[in-house]
Design a protein around this motif. Structure first.
Motif, mmCIF file in Angstrom:
data_model
loop_
_atom_site.group_PDB
_atom_site.id
_atom_site.type_symbol
_atom_site.label_atom_id
_atom_site.label_comp_id
_atom_site.label_asym_id
_atom_site.label_seq_id
_atom_site.Cartn_x
_atom_site.Cartn_y
_atom_site.Cartn_z
ATOM 1 N N ARG A 94 53.797 39.816 55.616
ATOM 2 C CA ARG A 94 53.290 38.889 56.644
ATOM 3 C C ARG A 94 51.774 38.730 56.607
ATOM 4 N N LEU A 95 51.109 39.221 55.567
ATOM 5 C CA LEU A 95 49.645 39.131 55.505
ATOM 6 C C LEU A 95 49.181 37.794 54.950
ATOM 7 N N ASP A 96 48.182 37.207 55.608
ATOM 8 C CA ASP A 96 47.381 36.112 55.057
ATOM 9 C C ASP A 96 45.977 36.668 54.866
ATOM 10 N N LEU A 97 45.436 36.550 53.665
ATOM 11 C CA LEU A 97 44.130 37.126 53.361
ATOM 12 C C LEU A 97 43.047 36.064 53.458
ATOM 13 N N GLY A 98 42.141 36.245 54.415
ATOM 14 C CA GLY A 98 40.986 35.369 54.532
ATOM 15 C C GLY A 98 39.774 36.012 53.874
ATOM 16 N N ASP A 124 41.360 36.653 43.445
ATOM 17 C CA ASP A 124 42.368 35.719 42.957
ATOM 18 C C ASP A 124 43.101 36.305 41.747
ATOM 19 N N ASP A 125 42.379 36.930 40.837
ATOM 20 C CA ASP A 125 43.020 37.585 39.691
ATOM 21 C C ASP A 125 44.031 38.625 40.170
ATOM 22 N N ALA A 126 43.618 39.422 41.148
ATOM 23 C CA ALA A 126 44.512 40.466 41.649
ATOM 24 C C ALA A 126 45.751 39.874 42.315
ATOM 25 N N LEU A 127 45.572 38.786 43.054
ATOM 26 C CA LEU A 127 46.705 38.151 43.718
ATOM 27 C C LEU A 127 47.692 37.563 42.705
ATOM 28 N N LYS A 128 47.193 37.243 41.518
ATOM 29 C CA LYS A 128 48.064 36.738 40.450
ATOM 30 C C LYS A 128 48.754 37.865 39.680
ATOM 31 N N PRO A 137 46.428 49.441 39.719
ATOM 32 C CA PRO A 137 47.714 48.728 39.706
ATOM 33 C C PRO A 137 47.560 47.305 40.232
ATOM 34 N N SER A 138 48.307 46.397 39.638
ATOM 35 C CA SER A 138 48.267 45.010 40.092
ATOM 36 C C SER A 138 49.091 44.862 41.357
ATOM 37 N N LEU A 139 49.133 43.635 41.882
ATOM 38 C CA LEU A 139 49.932 43.345 43.074
ATOM 39 C C LEU A 139 51.359 42.953 42.721
ATOM 40 N N ALA A 140 51.761 43.192 41.484
ATOM 41 C CA ALA A 140 53.089 42.785 41.032
ATOM 42 C C ALA A 140 54.240 43.278 41.906
ATOM 43 N N PRO A 141 54.168 44.497 42.530
ATOM 44 C CA PRO A 141 55.305 44.934 43.352
ATOM 45 C C PRO A 141 55.630 44.029 44.529
ATOM 46 N N LEU A 142 54.687 43.186 44.944
ATOM 47 C CA LEU A 142 54.957 42.273 46.053
ATOM 48 C C LEU A 142 55.887 41.154 45.599
ATOM 49 N N GLU A 143 56.825 40.792 46.479
ATOM 50 C CA GLU A 143 57.768 39.736 46.123
ATOM 51 C C GLU A 143 57.084 38.383 46.053
ATOM 52 N N ILE A 146 50.169 36.925 48.061
ATOM 53 C CA ILE A 146 49.510 36.862 49.362
ATOM 54 C C ILE A 146 48.736 35.548 49.458
ATOM 55 N N PRO A 147 48.984 34.729 50.487
ATOM 56 C CA PRO A 147 48.221 33.477 50.618
ATOM 57 C C PRO A 147 46.735 33.755 50.848
ATOM 58 N N LEU A 148 45.896 32.928 50.245
ATOM 59 C CA LEU A 148 44.454 33.120 50.294
ATOM 60 C C LEU A 148 43.796 32.003 51.105
ATOM 61 N N THR A 149 43.047 32.403 52.136
ATOM 62 C CA THR A 149 42.268 31.482 52.963
ATOM 63 C C THR A 149 40.788 31.743 52.683
ATOM 64 N N ILE A 150 40.029 30.696 52.399
ATOM 65 C CA ILE A 150 38.605 30.857 52.088
ATOM 66 C C ILE A 150 37.768 30.089 53.112
ATOM 67 N N ALA A 151 36.811 30.796 53.715
ATOM 68 C CA ALA A 151 35.856 30.170 54.626
ATOM 69 C C ALA A 151 34.726 29.563 53.815
#
Length: 263
Positions: A94-98, A124-128, A137-143, A146-151
């Motif tokens: 349920r995380l949105d990363l700003g 962004d590389d890590a989220l991919k 470790p990469s974020l690969a275990p996540l199904e 994580i959506p990315l919000t940029i200010a």
């Protein structure tokens, strides 16, 4: 879509109660402000966003949550990614990363910041799923990613948002008149559109007297009029400061906010 920003200047019991009230109202996301202290009132108590987020995640079940925005001044990209990964797992996705460059002087006094473009591209590389450090470790275990919000407000930062973000967010600026804020928002939407090859969701942070001159919580009609004008300017989603009553010195504002969100 309506979201809410918690200012963490209260105790944990009260902040959890606010998050649960927002979940019951049907707000889409509870965001938490991320600074080393309250930029407007440094004398006030202040809880850390990345300590609050996992606690809120473990104490709610439906609402999305995230930092608005994670302050690139306060932590390295690797630490930020590790915190995001942890909260994403605790919240069951349920995380949105700003992400933001940080504006407060107290934050910059904590040390040298990673250049914003480097922060965004590394995260962004890590989220991919790409490792960003040897043995990291990469974020690969996540199904799901994580959506990315940029200010972003300046042209360079808006180009970063157009390239990397799922969502762009702006608070407009401090002390702007009503017409100035609307005009500036239109201009930034235009830059975002010109800079990108895909459509990025556009979100406005509003509802504090510091960034919104007009008293939008005097009535549901006033809130609807405000939202309608900014939708016409290209804004898709809105995050409102919560609770609005103390900021406007008007207890009625809390009731109007709830009536607007649940109407």
């Amino acid at each position: 879509m309506i979201h809410a920003l918690l200012i963490p200047n209260a105790g944990w019991t009260e902040l959890l109660a606010r998050a649960r009230r927002l979940e019951d109202m049907g707000v889409a996301t509870v965001w938490v402000d991320d600074h080393v202290l309250n930029p407007a009132h440094p004398e006030q108590p202040w809880l850390d966003a990345w300590s609050l987020l996992p606690a809120i995640a473990a104490s709610t079940s439906r609402i999305r949550l995230g930092p608005l925005v994670a302050n690139g001044v306060l932590r390295s990209p690797a630490m930020l990614v590790r915190q995001a990964l942890s909260v994403a797992h605790i919240s069951d996705g349920r995380l949105d990363l700003g992400l933001g460059a940080g504006y407060a002087a107290a934050d910059h006094a904590t040390g040298d910041a990673t250049p914003f473009a480097d922060l965004v591209s590394t995260v962004d590389d890590a989220l991919k799923g790409e490792p960003i450090l040897d043995g990291f470790p990469s974020l690969a275990p996540l199904e799901h990613r994580i959506p990315l919000t940029i200010a972003a407000h300046g042209r360079k930062a808006l180009r970063l948002a157009a390239t990397y973000a799922d969502r762009w967010v702006s608070y407009g600026g401090f002390g702007l008149a009503t017409d100035e804020l609307l005009t500036l928002t239109r201009e930034r939407v235009g830059i975002l559109e010109e800079a990108g090859t895909r459509r990025v969701t556009r979100m406005l942070l509003a509802g504090s007297p510091a960034v919104t001159a007009e008293p939008i919580w005097q009535s549901v009609d006033a809130a609807e009029d405000f939202v309608g004008r900014y939708r016409a300017a290209g804004i898709d989603e809105f995050t409102f400061y919560y609770p609005p009553g103390p900021m406007w010195s008007d207890p009625q504002a809390d009731r109007v906010f709830e009536d607007y969100v649940t109407s």
